[in-house]
Design a protein around this motif. Structure first.
Motif, short mmCIF file in Angstrom:
data_model
loop_
_atom_site.label_atom_id
_atom_site.label_comp_id
_atom_site.label_asym_id
_atom_site.label_seq_id
_atom_site.Cartn_x
_atom_site.Cartn_y
_atom_site.Cartn_z
N GLN A 7 0.42 -1.02 -0.30
CA GLN A 7 -0.07 0.03 0.35
C GLN A 7 1.08 1.18 -0.12
N LEU A 8 0.80 2.35 -0.90
CA LEU A 8 1.43 3.33 -1.25
C LEU A 8 0.62 4.80 -1.19
N GLN A 9 1.01 5.29 -0.47
CA GLN A 9 0.53 7.27 -0.72
C GLN A 9 1.18 7.99 -1.40
N LEU A 10 1.01 7.60 -2.68
CA LEU A 10 2.01 8.57 -3.64
C LEU A 10 1.37 10.11 -3.56
N PRO A 11 2.32 11.02 -3.90
CA PRO A 11 1.46 12.68 -3.93
C PRO A 11 1.54 12.85 -5.76
N SER A 25 3.85 12.43 -10.64
CA SER A 25 4.41 12.29 -9.13
C SER A 25 5.96 12.09 -9.12
N ARG A 41 -5.84 10.33 -13.83
CA ARG A 41 -6.42 9.61 -12.34
C ARG A 41 -6.01 8.20 -12.68
#
Length: 88
Positions: A7-11, A25, A41
């Motif tokens: 699980q990643l949260q990328l700006p 990103s 997106r």
């Protein structure tokens, strides 16, 4: 070959150039574009997954992420922190 789950949260920054929407990103130096914001997106998400899967398959994931400024704690990869965005 084993499958890896993460699980990643990328700006992600979203830009509009003429009639195209761009998702970018900086922590992956990855972008995708589409005719709508939703399409950009979606395509960015698909591109990010494909990139990470291919890097994992080739055994270069850790090397490439380190080159992009990522750190590692135990088995977790930590992206560099985006601290701001400015216009000049």
């Amino acid at each position: 070959m084993s499958k890896v789950s993460a699980q990643l949260q990328l700006p992600v920054a979203f830009l509009k150039e003429d009639k195209q929407f761009i998702a970018y990103s900086p922590v992956l130096d990855l972008s995708a574009c589409g005719k709508t914001l939703t399409e950009a997106r979606q395509l960015f998400g698909e591109a990010a997954i494909l990139l990470l899967e291919e890097l994992h398959k080739k055994g270069t994931l850790e090397e490439v992420l380190a080159g992009l400024g990522w750190g590692k704690k135990d088995t977790a990869f930590i992206p560099p922190l985006v601290i701001g965005q400015e216009s000049y």
